[in-house]
Design a protein around this motif. Structure first.
Motif, PDB file in Angstrom:
ATOM      1  N   ARG A 153       0.808  -1.226   0.000  1.00 19.37           N
ATOM      2  CA  ARG A 153       0.000   0.000   0.000  1.00 19.37           C
ATOM      3  C   ARG A 153       0.835   1.266   0.000  1.00 19.37           C
ATOM      4  O   ARG A 153       0.288   2.359  -0.056  1.00 19.37           O
ATOM      5  N   THR A 154       2.163   1.134   0.106  1.00 14.34           N
ATOM      6  CA  THR A 154       3.016   2.333   0.138  1.00 14.34           C
ATOM      7  C   THR A 154       4.241   2.117  -0.764  1.00 14.34           C
ATOM      8  O   THR A 154       4.609   0.981  -1.086  1.00 14.34           O
ATOM      9  N   ALA A 155       4.869   3.247  -1.112  1.00 17.79           N
ATOM     10  CA  ALA A 155       6.099   3.171  -1.917  1.00 17.79           C
ATOM     11  C   ALA A 155       7.197   2.452  -1.129  1.00 17.79           C
ATOM     12  O   ALA A 155       7.975   1.697  -1.705  1.00 17.79           O
ATOM     13  N   GLU A 156       7.243   2.696   0.192  1.00 17.35           N
ATOM     14  CA  GLU A 156       8.279   2.021   1.007  1.00 17.35           C
ATOM     15  C   GLU A 156       8.112   0.503   0.918  1.00 17.35           C
ATOM     16  O   GLU A 156       9.097  -0.222   0.790  1.00 17.35           O
ATOM     17  N   GLN A 157       6.875   0.042   1.009  1.00 19.61           N
ATOM     18  CA  GLN A 157       6.645  -1.404   0.949  1.00 19.61           C
ATOM     19  C   GLN A 157       7.052  -1.960  -0.417  1.00 19.61           C
ATOM     20  O   GLN A 157       7.620  -3.047  -0.517  1.00 19.61           O
ATOM     21  N   MET A 158       6.767  -1.205  -1.488  1.00 19.82           N
ATOM     22  CA  MET A 158       7.150  -1.696  -2.827  1.00 19.82           C
ATOM     23  C   MET A 158       8.671  -1.662  -2.974  1.00 19.82           C
ATOM     24  O   MET A 158       9.261  -2.597  -3.540  1.00 19.82           O
ATOM     25  N   TRP A 159       9.313  -0.617  -2.479  1.00 24.03           N
ATOM     26  CA  TRP A 159      10.778  -0.529  -2.536  1.00 24.03           C
ATOM     27  C   TRP A 159      11.391  -1.767  -1.876  1.00 24.03           C
ATOM     28  O   TRP A 159      12.292  -2.405  -2.433  1.00 24.03           O
ATOM     29  N   ASP A 160      10.873  -2.087  -0.701  1.00 23.48           N
ATOM     30  CA  ASP A 160      11.383  -3.229   0.058  1.00 23.48           C
ATOM     31  C   ASP A 160      11.116  -4.548  -0.692  1.00 23.48           C
ATOM     32  O   ASP A 160      11.976  -5.422  -0.756  1.00 23.48           O
ATOM     33  N   ALA A 161       9.933  -4.656  -1.283  1.00 27.38           N
ATOM     34  CA  ALA A 161       9.581  -5.891  -2.015  1.00 27.38           C
ATOM     35  C   ALA A 161      10.497  -6.071  -3.228  1.00 27.38           C
ATOM     36  O   ALA A 161      10.889  -7.197  -3.562  1.00 27.38           O
ATOM     37  N   ILE A 162      10.843  -4.965  -3.889  1.00 27.50           N
ATOM     38  CA  ILE A 162      11.751  -5.062  -5.041  1.00 27.50           C
ATOM     39  C   ILE A 162      13.168  -5.376  -4.557  1.00 27.50           C
ATOM     40  O   ILE A 162      13.827  -6.283  -5.061  1.00 27.50           O
ATOM     41  N   ARG A 163      13.620  -4.664  -3.522  1.00 27.45           N
ATOM     42  CA  ARG A 163      14.988  -4.867  -3.030  1.00 27.45           C
ATOM     43  C   ARG A 163      15.193  -6.301  -2.518  1.00 27.45           C
ATOM     44  O   ARG A 163      16.227  -6.918  -2.755  1.00 27.45           O
ATOM     45  N   ARG A 164      14.177  -6.838  -1.828  1.00 25.65           N
ATOM     46  CA  ARG A 164      14.320  -8.191  -1.258  1.00 25.65           C
ATOM     47  C   ARG A 164      13.995  -9.297  -2.274  1.00 25.65           C
ATOM     48  O   ARG A 164      13.974 -10.470  -1.941  1.00 25.65           O
ATOM     49  N   LEU A 165      13.649  -8.920  -3.514  1.00 25.12           N
ATOM     50  CA  LEU A 165      13.327  -9.865  -4.588  1.00 25.12           C
ATOM     51  C   LEU A 165      12.011 -10.620  -4.359  1.00 25.12           C
ATOM     52  O   LEU A 165      11.830 -11.719  -4.860  1.00 25.12           O
ATOM     53  N   CYS A 166      11.095 -10.007  -3.563  1.00 24.05           N
ATOM     54  CA  CYS A 166       9.737 -10.562  -3.490  1.00 24.05           C
ATOM     55  C   CYS A 166       9.129 -10.438  -4.880  1.00 24.05           C
ATOM     56  O   CYS A 166       8.460 -11.346  -5.362  1.00 24.05           O
ATOM     57  N   VAL A 167       9.335  -9.280  -5.500  1.00 22.90           N
ATOM     58  CA  VAL A 167       9.023  -9.117  -6.917  1.00 22.90           C
ATOM     59  C   VAL A 167      10.352  -8.899  -7.612  1.00 22.90           C
ATOM     60  O   VAL A 167      11.172  -8.102  -7.170  1.00 22.90           O
ATOM     61  N   ARG A 168      10.575  -9.668  -8.683  1.00 23.04           N
ATOM     62  CA  ARG A 168      11.905  -9.650  -9.309  1.00 23.04           C
ATOM     63  C   ARG A 168      11.747 -10.038 -10.779  1.00 23.04           C
ATOM     64  O   ARG A 168      10.700 -10.480 -11.217  1.00 23.04           O
ATOM     65  N   GLY A 169      12.852  -9.877 -11.522  1.00 28.01           N
ATOM     66  CA  GLY A 169      12.785 -10.073 -12.965  1.00 28.01           C
ATOM     67  C   GLY A 169      12.481  -8.720 -13.592  1.00 28.01           C
ATOM     68  O   GLY A 169      11.590  -7.995 -13.118  1.00 28.01           O
ATOM     69  N   ALA A 170      13.226  -8.386 -14.655  1.00 31.90           N
ATOM     70  CA  ALA A 170      13.217  -7.004 -15.149  1.00 31.90           C
ATOM     71  C   ALA A 170      11.814  -6.449 -15.440  1.00 31.90           C
ATOM     72  O   ALA A 170      11.432  -5.416 -14.874  1.00 31.90           O
ATOM     73  N   PRO A 171      10.997  -7.093 -16.286  1.00 37.08           N
ATOM     74  CA  PRO A 171       9.684  -6.490 -16.561  1.00 37.08           C
ATOM     75  C   PRO A 171       8.788  -6.431 -15.318  1.00 37.08           C
ATOM     76  O   PRO A 171       8.077  -5.430 -15.109  1.00 37.08           O
ATOM     77  N   ALA A 172       8.849  -7.451 -14.467  1.00 39.06           N
ATOM     78  CA  ALA A 172       7.993  -7.451 -13.264  1.00 39.06           C
ATOM     79  C   ALA A 172       8.388  -6.328 -12.304  1.00 39.06           C
ATOM     80  O   ALA A 172       7.527  -5.733 -11.638  1.00 39.06           O
ATOM     81  N   ILE A 173       9.672  -6.021 -12.240  1.00 32.49           N
ATOM     82  CA  ILE A 173      10.118  -4.916 -11.386  1.00 32.49           C
ATOM     83  C   ILE A 173       9.517  -3.604 -11.887  1.00 32.49           C
ATOM     84  O   ILE A 173       9.036  -2.771 -11.101  1.00 32.49           O
ATOM     85  N   GLY A 174       9.530  -3.422 -13.216  1.00 30.99           N
ATOM     86  CA  GLY A 174       8.950  -2.209 -13.798  1.00 30.99           C
ATOM     87  C   GLY A 174       7.458  -2.110 -13.504  1.00 30.99           C
ATOM     88  O   GLY A 174       6.955  -1.049 -13.094  1.00 30.99           O
ATOM     89  N   ILE A 175       6.753  -3.208 -13.689  1.00 30.00           N
ATOM     90  CA  ILE A 175       5.297  -3.222 -13.443  1.00 30.00           C
ATOM     91  C   ILE A 175       5.028  -2.963 -11.954  1.00 30.00           C
ATOM     92  O   ILE A 175       4.161  -2.162 -11.586  1.00 30.00           O
ATOM     93  N   GLY A 176       5.800  -3.630 -11.098  1.00 30.62           N
ATOM     94  CA  GLY A 176       5.624  -3.455  -9.652  1.00 30.62           C
ATOM     95  C   GLY A 176       5.843  -2.006  -9.237  1.00 30.62           C
ATOM     96  O   GLY A 176       5.060  -1.437  -8.460  1.00 30.62           O
ATOM     97  N   ALA A 177       6.906  -1.396  -9.775  1.00 31.22           N
ATOM     98  CA  ALA A 177       7.207  -0.009  -9.408  1.00 31.22           C
ATOM     99  C   ALA A 177       6.091   0.917  -9.882  1.00 31.22           C
ATOM    100  O   ALA A 177       5.682   1.839  -9.152  1.00 31.22           O
TER     101      ALA A 177
END
Ligand code: MRU
Length: 348
Positions: free
Chosen positions: A33-57
């Motif tokens: 629900r927040t940018a901090e949570q998404m930042w953390d999810a991307i950094r920790r590889l909860c969401v990963r892989g180049a296109p998925a990172i873009g979509i997640g962000a």
């Protein structure tokens, strides 16, 4: 159960993210629900892989902006830009992150003096368009790649460039999944992919769900299989392709490319044009993420390196374009890529 994976989904106000760090043991979905949570999810590889990172962000921006609708329009736009800048610091290598955030910034700018609620709708439409565009690109990549392959081939892949890393079909896995639907069957060897085991944990999980014949090997077995004539083609994804065709992908990809070259095996890089970065001249200019040494020393809960020993843990390496048989995009296949051919593909 849907056979294909949608790892990031917009849910009217929050982002539903499949926590890939828990796979294959558990399917845990995060509510972001927040940018901090998404930042953390991307950094920790909860969401990963180049296109998925873009979509997640992109969806991370939408979730954060839902919280600021009561601000003045100028404050809303300031927060929007800060949120985009902040999310851009989550990981450095996959250019899809910056590409998607750039689209979100432009979508915000195009809103000018609209009411915040209207800007919010435009931002959410843009994030959705990014997701839908990447999904369509994956299918086109699969179609284009199928022309290079033959029924019954055995394919080696490294890391995970499937639906988990994109939406549904993936890039490197797209021809395999599309082929399966059409009765064209491939056998797949999935490199385990040290240190975080994206091949063993994620590629094997996805291909097993899709009933594809998949065998996991440790990364150091690939050369032996090639020498035994067991690999017909190598297909990998990419995190950033430089303007001259050099391609960054998960560390170990370069070794697979050198091995394939030695054994005369085609080496294909699959990726949407959102992964091609014309502003990065060569592979040497691609920023390579350095990750926590603990991923190597204490990978999955057990210490495997003596305390105090130095560790080097780059997350990606660069395969020079000379070793790439073709880069396969949604716009077409670039055989033996070089600067001129990549420019022509990108219309520059
Ligand atoms: O560190 P990761 O797991 O995000 O690395 C992912 C890869 O290297 C993939 O091969 C790449 O992003 C292509 S995904 C279609």
């Amino acid at each position: 159960m849907e056979q294909y994976v949608v790892p990031v989904e917009w849910q009217e106000g929050y982002v539903k993210v499949l926590d890939q760090t828990e796979l294959p043991e558990r399917e845990t979905w995060l509510e972001i629900r927040t940018a901090e949570q998404m930042w953390d999810a991307i950094r920790r590889l909860c969401v990963r892989g180049a296109p998925a990172i873009g979509i997640g962000a992109a969806y991370g921006v939408c979730a954060e902006m839902r919280r600021h609708e009561d601000e003045s329009a100028s404050e809303y736009h300031r927060i929007l830009n800060d949120t985009i800048d902040y999310l851009a610091t989550s990981r450095p290598t996959a250019v899809n992150l910056f590409w998607a955030l750039d689209r979100m910034r432009k979508a915000g700018e195009a809103c000018g003096n609209l009411e915040n609620t209207e800007t919010r709708v435009k931002l959410e439409e843009e994030a959705n368009a990014i997701e839908k565009g990447e999904e369509a690109a994956c299918i086109a990549i699969g179609e284009n790649m199928l022309h290079l392959l033959k029924d019954g081939m055995t394919i080696l892949t490294h890391c995970n460039a499937g639906g988990l890393a994109t939406v549904r079909y993936g890039t490197a896995l797209a021809p395999i999944l599309l082929g399966k639907e059409r009765g064209i069957n491939f056998k797949v060897y999935a490199d385990e992919t040290r240190p975080l085991l994206q091949g063993a944990r994620l590629t094997a999980w996805e291909l097993q769900r899709a009933a594809v014949d998949v065998t996991v090997i440790t990364d150091n077995m690939a050369g032996m299989l090639m020498a035994q004539g067991k690999i017909d083609a190598v297909i990998v994804g990419c995190d950033r392709v430089a303007a001259n065709g050099d391609a960054a992908n998960k560390v170990g990809t370069y070794s697979a490319a050198v091995l394939a070259h030695y054994h005369g095996i085609p080496f294909y890089v699959a990726g949407p044009v959102s992964t091609i970065d014309m502003k990065t001249p060569t592979g040497a200019d691609i920023p390579i993420e350095q990750r926590d040494p603990e991923e190597v020393t204490c990978g999955f809960g057990r210490r495997t390196v003596p305390e105090g020993v130095k560790v080097y843990n780059p997350a990606f390496d660069v395969t020079p374009h000379e070793l790439i048989t073709a880069i396969v995009t949604e716009r077409g296949v670039v055989m033996h890529p070089d600067r001129e051919k990549i420019s022509a593909l990108m219309g520059e």
